[in-house]
Design a protein around this motif. Structure first.
Motif, PDB file in Angstrom:
ATOM      1  N   VAL A  60      27.653  42.561  82.259  1.00 47.23           N
ATOM      2  CA  VAL A  60      27.814  41.068  82.266  1.00 47.23           C
ATOM      3  C   VAL A  60      26.976  40.499  83.573  1.00 47.23           C
ATOM      4  CG1 VAL A  60      29.300  38.983  82.878  1.00 47.23           C
ATOM      5  CG2 VAL A  60      29.906  40.332  81.014  1.00 47.23           C
ATOM      6  N   ARG A  61      27.496  41.077  84.753  1.00 49.83           N
ATOM      7  CA  ARG A  61      26.888  40.847  85.748  1.00 49.83           C
ATOM      8  C   ARG A  61      25.807  41.671  86.685  1.00 49.83           C
ATOM      9  NH1 ARG A  61      31.771  39.465  90.102  1.00 49.83           N
ATOM     10  NH2 ARG A  61      29.883  38.466  91.291  1.00 49.83           N
ATOM     11  N   MET A  62      24.553  41.169  86.373  1.00 48.83           N
ATOM     12  CA  MET A  62      23.361  41.875  86.918  1.00 48.83           C
ATOM     13  C   MET A  62      22.649  41.128  87.722  1.00 48.83           C
ATOM     14  SD  MET A  62      22.426  44.237  83.657  1.00 48.83           S
ATOM     15  CE  MET A  62      22.439  42.752  82.463  1.00 48.83           C
ATOM     16  N   PRO A  63      21.818  41.422  88.812  1.00 42.51           N
ATOM     17  CA  PRO A  63      20.916  40.691  89.317  1.00 42.51           C
ATOM     18  C   PRO A  63      19.890  39.898  88.418  1.00 42.51           C
ATOM     19  CG  PRO A  63      21.060  42.825  90.680  1.00 42.51           C
ATOM     20  CD  PRO A  63      21.647  42.858  89.330  1.00 42.51           C
ATOM     21  N   GLY A  64      19.648  38.660  88.647  1.00 45.30           N
ATOM     22  CA  GLY A  64      18.638  38.166  87.797  1.00 45.30           C
ATOM     23  C   GLY A  64      19.445  37.614  86.488  1.00 45.30           C
ATOM     24  N   ALA A  65      18.870  37.469  85.390  1.00 38.57           N
ATOM     25  CA  ALA A  65      19.497  37.197  84.310  1.00 38.57           C
ATOM     26  C   ALA A  65      20.717  38.195  84.077  1.00 38.57           C
ATOM     27  CB  ALA A  65      18.440  37.202  83.067  1.00 38.57           C
ATOM     28  N   SER A  66      21.787  37.338  83.355  1.00 41.26           N
ATOM     29  CA  SER A  66      23.019  37.891  83.272  1.00 41.26           C
ATOM     30  C   SER A  66      23.114  38.671  81.761  1.00 41.26           C
ATOM     31  CB  SER A  66      24.172  36.947  83.536  1.00 41.26           C
ATOM     32  OG  SER A  66      24.399  36.401  82.298  1.00 41.26           O
ATOM     33  N   GLY A  67      24.130  39.298  81.557  1.00 38.99           N
ATOM     34  CA  GLY A  67      24.471  40.044  80.297  1.00 38.99           C
ATOM     35  C   GLY A  67      24.646  38.859  79.380  1.00 38.99           C
ATOM     36  N   LEU A  68      25.085  37.740  79.667  1.00 36.25           N
ATOM     37  CA  LEU A  68      25.487  36.677  78.716  1.00 36.25           C
ATOM     38  C   LEU A  68      24.162  35.909  78.309  1.00 36.25           C
ATOM     39  CD1 LEU A  68      28.625  34.948  80.087  1.00 36.25           C
ATOM     40  CD2 LEU A  68      28.433  36.542  78.063  1.00 36.25           C
ATOM     41  N   ASP A  69      23.104  36.027  79.429  1.00 34.84           N
ATOM     42  CA  ASP A  69      21.856  35.570  79.166  1.00 34.84           C
ATOM     43  C   ASP A  69      21.126  36.104  78.056  1.00 34.84           C
ATOM     44  OD1 ASP A  69      22.135  33.328  80.856  1.00 34.84           O
ATOM     45  OD2 ASP A  69      21.524  34.539  82.653  1.00 34.84           O
ATOM     46  N   LEU A  70      21.254  37.481  78.233  1.00 35.94           N
ATOM     47  CA  LEU A  70      20.694  38.510  77.088  1.00 35.94           C
ATOM     48  C   LEU A  70      21.360  38.141  75.840  1.00 35.94           C
ATOM     49  CD1 LEU A  70      18.701  40.912  76.767  1.00 35.94           C
ATOM     50  CD2 LEU A  70      20.728  42.454  77.549  1.00 35.94           C
ATOM     51  N   LEU A  71      22.729  38.233  76.022  1.00 32.35           N
ATOM     52  CA  LEU A  71      23.265  38.079  74.499  1.00 32.35           C
ATOM     53  C   LEU A  71      22.802  36.811  73.651  1.00 32.35           C
ATOM     54  CD1 LEU A  71      25.560  38.201  72.344  1.00 32.35           C
ATOM     55  CD2 LEU A  71      27.048  37.184  73.846  1.00 32.35           C
ATOM     56  N   GLU A  72      22.640  35.652  74.641  1.00 33.59           N
ATOM     57  CA  GLU A  72      22.038  34.387  74.029  1.00 33.59           C
ATOM     58  C   GLU A  72      20.847  34.397  73.614  1.00 33.59           C
ATOM     59  OE1 GLU A  72      22.450  29.487  75.127  1.00 33.59           O
ATOM     60  OE2 GLU A  72      22.455  31.146  76.641  1.00 33.59           O
ATOM     61  N   THR A  73      19.950  35.207  74.326  1.00 34.24           N
ATOM     62  CA  THR A  73      18.604  35.409  73.821  1.00 34.24           C
ATOM     63  C   THR A  73      18.138  36.255  72.745  1.00 34.24           C
ATOM     64  OG1 THR A  73      17.695  34.936  76.064  1.00 34.24           O
ATOM     65  CG2 THR A  73      16.148  36.003  74.583  1.00 34.24           C
ATOM     66  N   VAL A  74      19.127  37.405  72.730  1.00 30.75           N
ATOM     67  CA  VAL A  74      18.923  38.184  71.627  1.00 30.75           C
ATOM     68  C   VAL A  74      19.450  37.597  70.229  1.00 30.75           C
ATOM     69  CG1 VAL A  74      19.886  40.571  70.617  1.00 30.75           C
ATOM     70  CG2 VAL A  74      19.125  40.316  73.002  1.00 30.75           C
ATOM     71  N   LYS A  75      20.585  36.970  70.362  1.00 32.81           N
ATOM     72  CA  LYS A  75      21.109  36.334  69.011  1.00 32.81           C
ATOM     73  C   LYS A  75      20.197  35.190  68.621  1.00 32.81           C
ATOM     74  CE  LYS A  75      24.787  38.795  68.432  1.00 32.81           C
ATOM     75  NZ  LYS A  75      24.883  39.337  67.069  1.00 32.81           N
ATOM     76  N   LYS A  76      19.530  34.559  69.501  1.00 32.72           N
ATOM     77  CA  LYS A  76      18.406  33.400  68.987  1.00 32.72           C
ATOM     78  C   LYS A  76      16.986  34.344  68.408  1.00 32.72           C
ATOM     79  CE  LYS A  76      19.772  29.563  72.271  1.00 32.72           C
ATOM     80  NZ  LYS A  76      19.371  28.984  73.351  1.00 32.72           N
ATOM     81  N   LYS A  77      16.419  35.139  69.197  1.00 34.85           N
ATOM     82  CA  LYS A  77      15.409  35.765  68.538  1.00 34.85           C
ATOM     83  C   LYS A  77      15.392  36.861  67.534  1.00 34.85           C
ATOM     84  CE  LYS A  77      12.065  36.923  71.382  1.00 34.85           C
ATOM     85  NZ  LYS A  77      11.354  37.514  72.517  1.00 34.85           N
ATOM     86  N   HIS A  78      16.792  37.691  67.599  1.00 31.21           N
ATOM     87  CA  HIS A  78      16.895  38.755  66.784  1.00 31.21           C
ATOM     88  C   HIS A  78      18.576  38.675  66.243  1.00 31.21           C
ATOM     89  CE1 HIS A  78      13.185  40.039  68.052  1.00 31.21           C
ATOM     90  NE2 HIS A  78      13.497  40.244  69.231  1.00 31.21           N
ATOM     91  N   PRO A  79      18.809  37.987  65.489  1.00 28.79           N
ATOM     92  CA  PRO A  79      20.351  37.498  64.946  1.00 28.79           C
ATOM     93  C   PRO A  79      20.965  39.001  64.441  1.00 28.79           C
ATOM     94  CG  PRO A  79      18.973  36.130  63.638  1.00 28.79           C
ATOM     95  CD  PRO A  79      17.988  36.738  64.932  1.00 28.79           C
ATOM     96  N   SER A  80      20.070  39.629  63.975  1.00 29.87           N
ATOM     97  CA  SER A  80      20.820  40.803  63.222  1.00 29.87           C
ATOM     98  C   SER A  80      21.192  41.842  64.121  1.00 29.87           C
ATOM     99  CB  SER A  80      19.976  41.628  62.126  1.00 29.87           C
ATOM    100  OG  SER A  80      18.514  41.994  62.781  1.00 29.87           O
ATOM    101  N   ILE A  81      20.588  42.053  65.431  1.00 32.75           N
ATOM    102  CA  ILE A  81      20.892  42.958  66.307  1.00 32.75           C
ATOM    103  C   ILE A  81      22.179  42.746  67.106  1.00 32.75           C
ATOM    104  CG2 ILE A  81      20.353  44.018  68.645  1.00 32.75           C
ATOM    105  CD1 ILE A  81      17.524  43.241  68.176  1.00 32.75           C
ATOM    106  N   ALA A  82      23.314  43.664  67.086  1.00 27.51           N
ATOM    107  CA  ALA A  82      24.692  43.388  67.419  1.00 27.51           C
ATOM    108  C   ALA A  82      24.606  43.733  69.057  1.00 27.51           C
ATOM    109  CB  ALA A  82      25.641  44.690  66.778  1.00 27.51           C
ATOM    110  N   VAL A  83      25.264  43.054  69.689  1.00 27.49           N
ATOM    111  CA  VAL A  83      25.420  42.755  70.969  1.00 27.49           C
ATOM    112  C   VAL A  83      26.774  43.055  71.505  1.00 27.49           C
ATOM    113  CG1 VAL A  83      24.868  41.787  73.280  1.00 27.49           C
ATOM    114  CG2 VAL A  83      23.411  41.367  71.236  1.00 27.49           C
ATOM    115  N   ILE A  84      27.000  44.129  72.472  1.00 26.46           N
ATOM    116  CA  ILE A  84      28.292  44.466  72.923  1.00 26.46           C
ATOM    117  C   ILE A  84      28.213  44.032  74.509  1.00 26.46           C
ATOM    118  CG2 ILE A  84      30.038  46.200  73.373  1.00 26.46           C
ATOM    119  CD1 ILE A  84      28.935  47.633  70.983  1.00 26.46           C
TER     120      ILE A  84
END
Length: 218
Positions: A60-84
């Motif tokens: 979740v917590r990383m410098p720059g964009a967070s894991g939640l930012d990554l989750l949101e982007t992936v689900k918009k661009k590649h909804p079939s990819i599972a994100v944990i």
């Protein structure tokens, strides 16, 4: 644990802590088809766009964009990819955000490797079942669309695949086996190759392309 399903999975792990990345890589590399580890959301997005993995594990917590930012982007661009989502026990407030953004799982640090593998196995099993269903529906749709003798030809090819999903046989051999005309056999093979079901390796040798589901699904 469904080890066979895990072996078909491509996984991307994201964490800015090297020790955590090494731990995940050590645990997953023996079970999964591909395990790629990166240290930031920005690097992860580049890899995800290129690799189109099945599963992403991200801190979740990383410098720059967070894991939640990554989750949101992936689900918009590649909804079939599972994100944990992975977070420390003290960061459990992120759980609600992860659920809202449609995370496929949530793990707490320090990671329990068995729990991680169990969760990935569950996701892998579901994805495998979906692909098999998609594959069957795709072939049924293809068969229904072409009809006639060509259906028998396709069924003959599928029933004569070896363990490596290879078909060995010439147009003349198939025509003779099924009492079909050679032009009809050629046409059936062309339909399969045009739809990426078969790939011609060389004369008389064809590969059943199971990746058509991944390509259609992403």
């Amino acid at each position: 644990m469904n080890v066979d399903a895990l072996k078909t999975m491509q996984v991307v792990c994201v964490d800015d802590e090297q020790e955590a990345l090494e731990q995940m890589h050590l645990a997953l590399n023996s079970f999964c088809k591909t395990t790629v580890c990166v240290s930031s959301t920005e690097k992860a997005l580049l890899i995800i766009d290129e690799l189109r993995p099945d599963i992403v594990l991200t801190d979740v917590r990383m410098p720059g964009a967070s894991g939640l930012d990554l989750l949101e982007t992936v689900k918009k661009k590649h909804p079939s990819i599972a994100v944990i989502i992975v977070s420390a026990h003290s960061e459990s407030e992120y759980l609600l955000d992860a659920i809202r953004l449609k995370a496929d799982g949530y793990l707490l640090k320090p990671l329990n490797l068995y729990e991680m593998l169990e969760l990935l196995s569950s996701i892998a099993t579901q994805k495998t079942m979906e692909r098999e269903l998609d594959h069957k529906n795709f072939l049924l749709s293809l068969l229904n669309s072409i009809g006639g003798k060509r259906v028998q030809i396709i069924e003959y090819i599928i029933s004569h695949l070896d363990d490596d999903l290879m078909f060995h046989g010439t147009y003349d051999e198939v025509a003779e086996a099924l009492s079909a005309s050679k032009p009809t056999v050629v046409n059936a093979f062309q339909i399969l190759m045009e739809n990426n079901v078969l790939t011609r390796v060389k004369n008389g040798v064809y590969k059943m392309n199971t990746s058509i589901i991944g390509n259609n699904g992403h």
